[in-house]
Every structure is written in structure tokens, then in C-alpha cells.
Design an enzyme around this catalytic site. Structure first.
Site, short mmCIF file in Angstrom:
data_model
loop_
_atom_site.label_atom_id
_atom_site.label_comp_id
_atom_site.label_asym_id
_atom_site.label_seq_id
_atom_site.Cartn_x
_atom_site.Cartn_y
_atom_site.Cartn_z
CG HIS A 24 -1.84 1.17 1.27
ND1 HIS A 24 -3.09 1.14 0.71
CD2 HIS A 24 -1.68 2.41 1.76
CE1 HIS A 24 -3.67 2.31 0.88
NE2 HIS A 24 -2.84 3.10 1.52
CG HIS A 76 -10.70 2.63 3.63
ND1 HIS A 76 -11.19 2.94 4.87
CD2 HIS A 76 -9.35 2.78 3.72
CE1 HIS A 76 -10.19 3.28 5.66
NE2 HIS A 76 -9.06 3.18 5.00
#
Ligand code: ADP
Ligand code: MG
Lengths: 234, 775, 85, 85
Positions: B60, B106
Site C-alpha cells: 500500500h 478502503h
């Protein structure tokens, strides 16, 4: 006319209200910071929409204790005009300026949509420019809009013609299907006994511009201005 | 303090666990990566250092599998003020105004706790935008779920929608658009991508670059708790029992604090008391401080004992990796600390000096006088390995693509095309999403000219005669069956959508939602899609200003469709150009720009009616899309277009129906003759998803056609707009059918409310009955 | 001064529609809890405060409820417990 | 079968942010309740259900909490009372 728009930390329709007064109505507008005590001699107070202090406990429960609200309450008691929109309506109820309470929508969901309203009282300084029974379209956007009050209070509101706006269907009937939040008697807006405080869940400041859809909020602000000018003359 | 800690060697804290291979693995660090870490440090890392590295070298934060490919994307144009590499991209829209925008995913948090996962996703993307100095003026979201027939999917769907709504509604930023797709491939891995768009004066642009030796580093906003520790590495693993175990680490959002932080941050930026600001997003304090230092090529030192905490006894490891929401990292000007504190205090927020910018190129963390972590400068960020793997296309998908859509035997009911059309209109992916956007405040800020339900949202720029058009698009099914073409198509469809509202496509942000990149088949999809996006962006002159990558969206049952979502920003030069997508006047001509083909592969028709994801997807040619957009915009500016709507899911028949009844209060009918294409298979003609097509209604079809010809775009009058009561009427030479509008409208408008009827509105309480483990 | 942990129950007044309670009851039924006849959902507030005696603490909490925590128009409150923290 | 009234407390798990509790604590302070050190806000759920014995009722309620009423990700629950209704 000089309008004061109260700015709580979580207000988010304050700029829209300012815009309505300054740009659409062409009048003076000032912000009233929640930590201040100075109303800056405004002629009108607007409690705008938003989430005053987060409203996690109860919409408006905390806002009513803010310094500026003490002045707004005194101003209202002196007969000064106060317009409570959405969160402003919730705050006005919590502050005792208006009867009843606004609870979680019966659907338990936030509702954002154009709402069809019937004007049930034009005997207020906020609605004189509508005609009685006029059906208008004004956006609602709230999660806690279910107006609730005990039987006596409801009877008094109806009896004194203090129910100003009601949710209605295409035929102008206050049917259950037209009720976006489960409000008792489809009530969308009321005034206090002295008729100088109006609380309404719909957002008239969002209905002033053809490019955004409805202009049905224009008469409301025009009514306020007219009543001011009348007072000045008198 | 700095001087003191200089000489000091790094010590591990009493009570720190000793580093074992198992622990290293548990931190998601490979042996190869650990070797690099040892080489970089010249010693064994402390537990704290291991945590820092596990976060910064997670997929990420490091983009270790995607960065090399992302570098190939076009990122420049005269109007691009800030490209990839910052919290958000920024473009100029003229008159000194600039627009900042960014998309963020998300997915993993939302799969575990849909309400909080989605809510905090919105919070994060808002911060990415206002840390650039822009005031957020619009939110969009792109969602993917499994079929609504599953109770768990309904719970996820309801929770995500409520989470997005409650957060944006409270902060007061209108949610103006988005998309929702239901497909079995997302059953175990829902996708939640949120996009935010902000407005600012060009002069107010600020970046997250630490500078000025001696300048204080301040933590601003909410206090640091034990929330979401390892959220970043969490978002880089397949969803599995392991991540189930991490559930207690879910982050809780506080939109009211976000609103305070938004106002305080914009005031800070305008005040001139700070040099840089960045949100503490994924991997919290660690990544924000390290990235800021790396961008500014300076060193930083941070004392964790100075960080305002919510709980007692937090270790440096926890403080550095906490993902508590609504926090910012600020580099203030030396001597302006009190001014910063004063601005935060006005908004009832805290600001604390936690460190400073230093000359020597090290990233140092102290706990009082003890140095608990120290890395050689920017190498902490730059040393993260970049992986370039051997791509290989999945045999299964090749085989699926090879299957012929035309060989699929039609059901008996399909003899009546009206039946098929009604089924498609009630397929949740196509059906009206009003159930969703009724829960989003789309009109706050009184600038939303076209909200949810339009091809693209249109938000006017107050004080100008201009507006921006915004949309998110990405068809995972098309991408799965032909990744490069699918990448082109995603960008093209987004461009087409903003053009339909009268806007010139300007730039994109993108979110790449894929499976495990270590699998050659997924890596193939990733590289092909990025190449396709690049090709389309080059031709359409819509550079990439930023985006986000979400990998490992898979579970034991398999990976999701490769799903790039494209966030497009377009500019409308004059409010008079704003064009609706629905029909306006009975009697208007209906003109189809672009051509019909026999391409039925990968269609929603095949999925909804036959449960198939097969065939060659329609070919997308960006050059033709460019010509179509130019022709459409010229006609719109010429004032001859009454409505414009592009053909996508469900094809021409669905597009026409939407033009007629997407607004249930203003339903029209229509009568079309498609005999010009009578030789095509009628299923493909009606429901095929050929690209490069727009349905236009006009009172001056001659002008529309002349303009189209000049741009070499096919344009044909296919029929007329009629009154609602005359229904929908199709003729394909001797094959004719019709349907009452109220029947079609019912299918389109009531499908999702019906599916969700009786679903307990998602209080976060009503959750665990549907949690994965109980399924 | 000693520290007390006080638990407060705030519930919607009888007769006032409680959609949350109804939604939860429906959900319980659909999950097979057929024996459930009624559900009410209110707030459970835990306040830790310093006071000289338990009675003093109780008095403070009552004041907090009347002033802020409960809405006199729609809610009833009850102090469930006052314990040494 | 007898009817039981069961009271359940559902509170945000320690360590998890409780924005509601924080907002209430701040408000109480500004209202002059300076002695308040901590506030947490949860839900108070009252379920009326039929069961053969109090223990049986308790078992049912526990199941309801685990399956529906409490969010295992963010909340802890406690059965406060089980009484004959
Ligand atoms: N798909 C992409 N295309 C172009 N740039 C990207 C893409 N994904 C990420 N980036 C850029 O990489 C940088 C870091 O990504 P970001 O998502 O902002 O990290 P974080 O999640 O920590 O905020 C950003 O500037 C972003 O724009
Ligand atoms: Mg970012």
C-alpha cells in the site's frame, strides 16, 4: 436588512445561508461565531443546517448551551426574528424556542431528496409571499427530521395555525407516502406562539436558483425582507 | 534533544520481543527484503524498526509491484499543476482557479466492518484533498459487491452506503455521483473507492515537502490511539482468517473532528505559518513523516513521548503505526508554533511539537532520550525493492474470451425482446441507484447542477460562468476478458460521460483494484490495464494526476475481476452548455452518434440473462472516442443538443429507456427504427455494449449530423421522443416490439428497493449475523 | 474526593415510536428468535466523575441528565448504578 | 413458557475511539461539570422474550447479542438483568 448567520463548529449550510442573504436577497450578512456573545445588531438570526457539535448525542443538544445561543434566545424572547433550518430547527427545539423534538427518521436512514410541501400558514413574517395551500418543492437532507410532540402541543400548534409547512403528495394531500421521515401530522415546519421563530427541516436556501432546480424558496426570503421593510416604515 | 540523541546508538527497549524469522514473516517482510534491511542498517533492526519497515515496505505504501508500470502513464499537460506523487493531483480551470482531486480505496477495512471501513475511507480522501490547500466541494464513490441475493452482501451494501453517507453528510461535502456494480466476482471482496474533488486559488497550492532545518514538526488534530495498527499491511494481504483476527484493530471515524480539522487546516495553510502539511493516513505517523522527509530530501527526528495519545502505556511501535483517524502532520515555521496552536485552539483541536527537521540525512525516532529507531535518510523509502515479474495471461480467461456470445442459445422468453429489456432494467447493476444516493446529501453547498443519476455530476464554480463535470467509471467484466482494451474502455467511458454533460475531459485519477500481483495472471492484468489506460489518456489528452493501487483483493474462492476505476474531471466553459442526459421534449428527433456492431461479448445481457461472463468484449478505439467527443461537444456548444446519454451497460435498448424514464417524475416514450442495422444479430444490436455511442435528442438533427460528419463520426436519426403513454416502440425491419413505460420504469426504479426491503438499516450494531465467519 | 463510575439508562418514553427497537425486533424474528415480543433501544451512558460521597455523585449525575443527557420531551432516564471506580 | 424482560448493555470496546463519549465529556466540562473524567456512550437494549427458565432466557439473549445486537468488531456486551415481565 442585516442578517446574522450563526456559525457552530459543525455548521455546514452556513455559507449557503450567507449566499442566500448576500447574493440572492442583496442584503447584509454577517457570521456569528458560536463562542461570541455579540449579535452585531442584526435584524434577523439564521440558525443554519449542519451538525453543530457533531450531534452524536442528540441533534442540537449541545449547541443550545453555546455562548451565542444565550444571546439568540434573548433576541427571540424580545421578538427578534429567528429562522432555524434543519439543524437550526433541531437546535431551536432543544433550546426551547420551539415546542417538540426532532427524532431519528422512521426509516432510520438519512433522506436527501426534493420534498413537496404545502404552505399551511401565510400569517407569518416568513411566508406572507406564498399563498395559502400553495404546494412547493424544497430539498430535505437530514437523518433526524421526525417531528414529535405530545397531543396537547400538537393540538395547540394546529389550533393556533402554527404548522407552517407540511409534507404532501402530488395532490397536495399530507399522505403517509409523502412523509419522508415519519413526522407527526406530516409536519415540516412550525412557528412559536409569538410567530417570530420559524423552524423547518427543508432547506429554502437550496431552492433559490433555476440552474440548481427549484426557486420555491425565494418567496420565503422575500417575505422576511418585506416584513423588515414594513417594520422600518412603521 | 537532537544534539543529545546524535551520539546515542539505537537501543531496543526493555520488553521488546527479540526479532525472529517468524516475526519478520508475520510483518509481511520477505527474506529477500529482510536481507536488504540488514544491509541498509548494518545491524539487526529493533522491534520498532521492524514495524516501521513493515509499514513503509507494504504494498500500500511502497507500490512495490506497481510503481514501475505506473511510471509509464502520461502525467503532463499545460493545465496540470500537480501530477502523481502528492496527496492529490491539481489542474488549472482558468481565472486563477484550480481543482484538486484524488481517489482512494478502503476495500479491506470495508469487507470487515462496512460502516466504519467506508466512513474512514471518505475521511482519508477528504484529507488528501484539503492538505493540498483546496476546499472539498464534491465526493464520489465507486462500489462493487456480490449479488444482492446474499444476506451478507446486503449487509455489506447497506453498511457501506450508510458509512459513506453519514461521514460526507456530517462534514458537509455533497456526494454527487458514483457507481455501484453487483457481480459474483466481488462476493468475498467488496470494493469501496472514494473520490474527492476540491477547489482552490492556484496561489494557495501547498505540497507535503518537509524543509527548513530546525523547523518544528507538529502533530495536529485527534489524539493517537491503538486504532488500525497494521492497517497498511492489512490492506496488502489476501482477505483470510488472518485478517479476521485483526478485526479489533478497525478504525472508527469521527466526521465532526474531521470538519474541525478541515477548517483548521485550510486556515493554517492560508496563514503562512507552516511549510508543509500531510495527513497521517495509511501507516500513520511513520509514512507521513518518512514521505515528507524523503520528498524534501532532509532528515527528521521525532520523539514519541511528545505525541498526544488517547491511551496510556502506548509503545513507540504502536504510536508510530497507529492509524487513528483525523490527524495531520505539519511542518511549521520555526518560531510560529504558538500561531499554529492558536489556530487549532480556535477549532478546539490540539497541536503538539513532536520533532524537527534536521540536517543530517537520517530518519530518527526517540523515546525521550532513547533512540528506538534510526534509518539512513530517504533510503528508508527508496530502498524498498521494486518487483518486475513475468506476466502470463490466465488460460481460463483466454478460454472464456474465446467462447462465442452468439452461440449462446436464447431463452424462450427472449423471443419477446421487451421481456429481455425489462429483465435488464431490473438487474441491480443497471437499475436506478436512488436507494443509495437518497442517503447522500447531494445538494449542500448549493452548487450541484446535476447530481447523482446524471451521466456525470455537474458542480458549478461559484463566481464564474464555469462548472466541472465529474464521474467514476470502470467495467471489471470487460477488463477481465480483455485487460488492455478494458483499460482503454474505462478511460473512454469516463470521458464520454463527462462530455455528455457538455464538458471537455481534462484529467483523471485512477484506482487499480486487483488480486495478488505475485500471481503472473494478475500481474499480466495489471500491466495490460495500465498500458491501456495510458494509451487512452494520451489520445484523449487526459493525463493521470494521481490515484491509488489496491492489490490482494482475493480470498480462497479466487480473485476479483481486475477493476480499474477512473475518476474523470471535465470542464464546462459556460453554464449554457450544461446538458441533461434524459429526453426533454416530445417530438424531438433521436440521433445515435457512433455505430452499432455485432459485439455482444462480456455484456451485462450475458451475465444477467444467462449468468455468463464470456466472449470478446467490444473493441475500444480511443481515436474514435476522441472524434465522438469532439463532435458531441461542438454540437452542444452550438446549442442544438437537448439531451445526451452514452451507451454502456445493457447497450442501446437500455440507454434509450433510461433517457425516457430515469427521471420518474418526467417520463417520456419513444419510437425508434433500427432497420439500418437489421443484418446484425438483434440481441447484439439491442443489448450489445459497443463503445463510442451516444444517444442525443435534438430539435435540429440536420445540424447535429453535419457536425458529426465533419468529425467523421457516424450519425443517424433513429426515431423520435414521444409522450409517456405511447410507450417504448422498437422496429428492426419486420421485427417490432413495444413496452409500456410504467412497466419499464417500475423494473428500473424498484429493483434495488425491493431487494433491500426488510434489510435492517445498517446500524453498526446489526452486523455480526452476517460476518464472514458465520457464513 | 473519590472517583465514581456511574451508569445511566436513557430510554425512549413509552408511546413514542421507537423505530430502532422495531427494526431490531424484526431482525431478531428473521434470525429465528420467534419468542421475542418487544424490543426497546435506548442509550447506556457511563460517566466517571469525582465526588465526595456516592449521594453527591448521584446528585451531579441527575443534574447532568436533566441538563444535557436526556431529552425531557421524548426520553426517560434512570441512574442504574453508582460505584467506586 | 414465561415472559422475561432482559436488559443488555452494549458499550464501545476499550481502546476503540468513542466520538460520542468524547463529545459528551467535552460538553459536560463546558457546562461546568469539571469533575467528569471519562464518558462512554453505548446502547441499552431491552428485550422481552418467552423462555422456560431464566437461564434459558439468558442463553437466548447471549445468542442474540453474538448474532445481531453487538458488533463483535467494536463493542462488548453484558446482560444486566433477566426478570419476569
Ligand atoms: N494508479 C495510480 N496512478 C498514478 N499515480 C498513483 C496511482 N496510485 C497511486 N499513485 C500515486 O502514488 C502516491 C501515493 O499514493 P497514495 O494513495 O496517496 O498513498 P496513501 O494511501 O498513503 O495516501 C500518490 O501521489 C498517488 O497519486
Ligand atoms: Mg494519500
Amino acid at each position: 436588512m442585516k442578517a446574522g448567520i450563526v456559525r457552530f463548529p459543525g455548521s455546514n449550510c452556513d455559507e449557503d445561508a450567507f449566499h442566500a442573504i448576500a447574493d440572492h436577497l442583496g442584503q447584509d450578512a454577517v457570521y456569528l461565531w458560536h463562542k461570541d456573545h455579540d449579535l452585531q445588531n442584526v435584524d434577523l438570526v439564521i440558525l443554519p443546517g449542519g451538525f453543530s457539535y457533531g450531534d452524536y448525542l442528540r441533534a442540537g443538544a449541545i449547541a443550545r448551551f453555546s455562548p451565542i445561543m444565550q444571546e439568540v434566545i434573548a433576541f427571540a424572547k424580545r421578538g427578534g426574528p429567528v429562522l432555524g433550518i434543519c439543524n437550526g430547527f433541531q437546535i431551536a427545539c432543544e433550546a426551547g424556542l420551539l415546542p417538540g423534538a426532532l427524532l431519528r427518521n422512521a426509516s432510520l436512514r438519512f433522506v436527501s431528496a426534493p420534498a413537496r410541501l404545502r404552505v399551511d400558514s401565510i400569517a407569518t413574517r416568513f411566508t406572507s409571499q406564498y399563498h395559502i395551500g400553495q404546494v412547493i418543492s424544497i430539498p430535505v437532507a437530514h437523518g433526524d427530521g421526525r417531528f414529535t410532540a405530545d397531543a396537547d402541543t400538537l393540538a395547540r400548534l394546529e389550533g393556533d395555525g402554527r404548522v407552517v409547512f407540511r409534507y404532501v403528495d402530488t395532490d397536495g394531500e399530507s399522505s403517509a407516502s409523502a412523509n419522508p421521515n415519519g413526522s407527526l401530522r406530516n409536519i415540516a415546519g412550525i412557528v412559536n406562539a409569538a410567530r417570530n421563530v420559524l423552524g423547518m427541516m427543508p432547506h429554502p436556501e437550496r431552492a433559490l436558483d433555476t440552474t440548481l432546480g427549484s426557486t420555491d424558496g425565494v418567496p420565503l426570503f422575500a417575505s422576511i425582507l418585506e416584513s423588515m421593510l414594513a417594520e422600518v416604515k412603521a | 534533544m537532537t544534539a543529545a540523541s546524535y551520539a546515542r546508538p539505537v537501543e531496543s527497549r526493555p520488553g521488546d520481543p527479540v526479532i525472529t524469522p517468524a516475526m519478520v514473516a508475520e510483518h509481511g517482510i520477505t527474506e529477500f527484503e529482510y536481507e536488504r534491511l540488514l544491509a541498509m542498517l548494518g545491524r539487526t533492526p529493533t522491534f520498532t524498526e521492524l514495524g516501521v519497515v513493515s509499514a513503509l515496505w507494504s504494498e500500500h505504501c511502497s507500490y512495490k509491484h506497481s510503481r514501475p508500470m505506473l511510471k509509464t502513464l502520461p502525467t503532463k499537460a499545460p493545465w496540470v499543476l500537480q501530477g502523481p506523487g502528492e496527496n492529490a493531483g491539481v489542474i488549472s480551470v482558468g481565472d486563477g482557479w484550480a481543482v484538486a482531486f484524488k481517489i482512494e480505496s478502503h476495500n479491506h477495512p470495508s469487507a470487515v466492518e462496512p460502516y466504519q471501513g467506508a466512513a474512514t475511507g471518505v475521511g482519508g480522501i477528504l484529507r488528501d484533498v484539503f492538505t493540498m490547500g483546496a476546499r472539498p466541494i464534491a465526493l464520489l464513490n465507486s462500489l462493487r459487491f456480490g449479488p444482492l441475493t446474499s444476506s451478507r452482501v446486503r449487509w455489506l451494501f447497506a453498511g457501506v452506503v450508510k458509512g459513506i453517507g453519514d461521514y460526507g453528510n456530517c462534514v458537509g461535502v455533497p456526494t454527487v455521483g458514483g457507481e455501484v456494480v453487483f457481480d459474483p466476482s466481488y462476493e468475498g471482496n467488496p470494493l469501496v473507492n472514494a473520490m474527492c474533488v476540491g477547489l482552490m486559488r492556484e496561489s494557495e497550492l501547498i505540497t507535503a515537502v518537509a524543509s527548513g532545518v530546525g523547523n518544528p514538526i507538529m502533530a495536529v488534530g485527534a489524539r493517537t490511539g491503538r486504532d488500525g495498527i497494521h492497517g497498511a499491511s492489512f490492506a496488502s494481504e489476501d482477505l483470510s482468517a488472518a485478517s479476521e483476527a485483526k478485526r479489533p484493530m478497525v478504525q472508527v471515524g469521527d466526521p465532526f473532528t474531521e470538519k474541525l480539522l478541515l477548517e483548521a487546516s485550510l486556515e493554517l495553510i492560508r496563514s503562512g505559518h507552516i511549510v508543509a502539511i500531510q495527513d497521517m493516513g495509511a501507516a500513520g505517523l511513520t509514512s507521513s513523516s518518512a514521505e515528507m522527509a524523503e520528498r524534501g530530501d532532509v532528515g527528521v527526528t521525532i520523539d514519541v513521548t511528545k505525541v498526544p495519545v488517547r491511551e496510556q502505556g502506548m509503545t513507540p511501535y504502536e504510536i508510530l503505526l497507529s492509524e487513528s483517524q483525523e490527524r495531520m502532520l505539519v511542518v511549521a515555521k520555526l518560531g510560529h508554533e504558538d500561531d499554529v496552536r492558536a489556530i487549532l485552539a480556535k477549532w478546539d483541536l490540539e497541536a503538539a511539537v513532536i520533532g524537527e527537521v534536521i540536517a543530517d540525512p537520517v530518519y530518527r525516532v526517540t523515546e525521550g532520550d532513547r533512540v528506538v529507531a534510526e534509518f539512513p535518510g530517504s533510503r528508508l523509502v527508496t530502498e524498498c525493492p521494486q518487483y518486475v515479474l513475468e506476466p502470463k495471461e490466465s488460460e481460463a480467461l483466454k478460454a472464456a474470451r474465446a467462447r462465442s456470445a452468439h452461440a449462446v442459445v436464447a431463452l424462450a422468453e427472449e423471443r419477446d425482446h421487451a421481456w429481455t429489456l425489462e429483465r435488464l432494467l431490473s438487474s441491480p447493476t443497471i437499475a436506478s441507484k436512488k436507494w443509495v444516493w437518497q442517503q447522500y446529501d447531494s445538494t449542500v453547498r448549493t452548487s450541484t447542477m446535476r447530481g447523482p443519476g446524471s451521466d456525470a455530476a455537474v458542480v458549478k464554480l461559484r463566481g464564474t460562468d464555469k462548472a466541472i463535470a465529474l464521474c467514476i467509471d470502470g467495467n471489471g467484466r470487460h477488463v477481465a476478458l480483455s485487460p488492455r482494451n478494458g483499460g482503454r474502455a474505462a478511460v473512454s467511458e469516463a470521458a464520454r460521460n463527462v462530455a455528455c454533460t457538455g464538458a471537455r475531459p481534462m484529467a483523471i485519477t485512477n484506482n487499480l483494484n486487483f488480486g495478488n500481483p505475485k500471481k503472473p495472471e494478475v500481474y499480466f492484468q495489471l500491466s495490460e490495464v495500465i498500458a491501456g489506460i495510458g494509451e487512452a489518456c494520451t489520445v484523449l489528452e487526459t493525463p493521470v494526476t494521481g490515484g491509488n493501487v489496491s492489490l490482494y483483493n482475493e480470498n480462497p474462492q479466487g480473485a476479483i475481476h481486475p477493476t480499474p476505476t477512473i475518476g474523470m474531471v471535465g470542464l464546462i466553459e459556460s453554464l449554457s452548455h450544461v446538458t441533461p442526459s434524459g429526453f426533454q421534449t416530445a417530438g424531438d428527433d433521436i440521433v445515435l452518434l457512433g455505430d452499432c456492431t455485432d459485439e455482444l461479448g462480456a455484456s451485462e445481457y450475458l451475465l444477467a440473462i444467462h449468468g455468463l461472463t464470456i466472449g470478446e468484449p467490444p473493441v475500444c478505439d480511443p481515436k474514435r472516442e476522441r472524434a465522438l467527443i469532439d463532435a458531441l461537444l461542438e454540437s452542444i456548444r452550438g446549442g442544438v443538443v437537448c439531451s445526451a446519454h452514452d451507451c454502456s451497460d445493457g447497450g442501446l435498448a437500455v440507454a434509450l429507456s433510461e433517457c425516457a424514464m430515469a427521471d420518474r417524475d418526467r417520463v417520456f416514450g419513444f419510437r425508434v427504427d433500427l432497420s439500418a442495422w437489421a443484418t446484425l444479430p438483434h440481441r447484439a444490436l439491442l443489448f450489445g455494449e459497443a463503445h463510442g455511442r451516444v444517444v442525443v435528442s435534438t430539435a435540429d438533427s440536420a445540424a447535429v449530423r453535419q457536425t458529426a460528419q465533419r468529425h467523421g463520426v457516424p450519425a443517424r436519426i433513429i426515431g423520435t421522443v414521444t409522450a409517456a403513454d405511447s410507450g417504448a416502440h422498437f422496429t428492426i425491419s419486420d421485427d417490432t416490439f413495444s413496452a409500456p413505460m410504467d412497466w419499464l420504469a417500475k423494473a428500473f426504479h424498484e429493483a434495488i428497493p425491493l431487494a433491500m426491503d426488510g434489510e435492517t438499516p445498517a446500524e453498526h450494531a446489526v452486523a455480526s449475523s452476517h460476518a464472514p465467519t458465520n457464513d | 474526593m473519590t472517583r465514581f463510575r456511574c451508569a445511566i439508562h436513557i430510554v425512549p418514553r413509552r408511546g413514542i415510536l421507537d423505530p430502532q427497537g422495531k427494526a431490531v425486533a424484526d431482525a431478531l424474528h428473521s434470525l429465528g428468535f420467534a419468542d421475542v415480543s418487544d424490543v426497546r433501544v435506548g442509550r447506556h451512558v457511563i460517566v466517571e466523575t469525582e465526588a465526595t460521597t456516592a449521594d453527591a455523585a448521584r446528585a451531579r449525575i441527575t443534574a447532568m441528565c436533566e441538563k444535557l443527557l436526556a431529552n425531557p420531551v421524548t426520553e426517560d432516564f434512570e441512574i442504574a448504578s453508582v460505584e467506586h471506580a
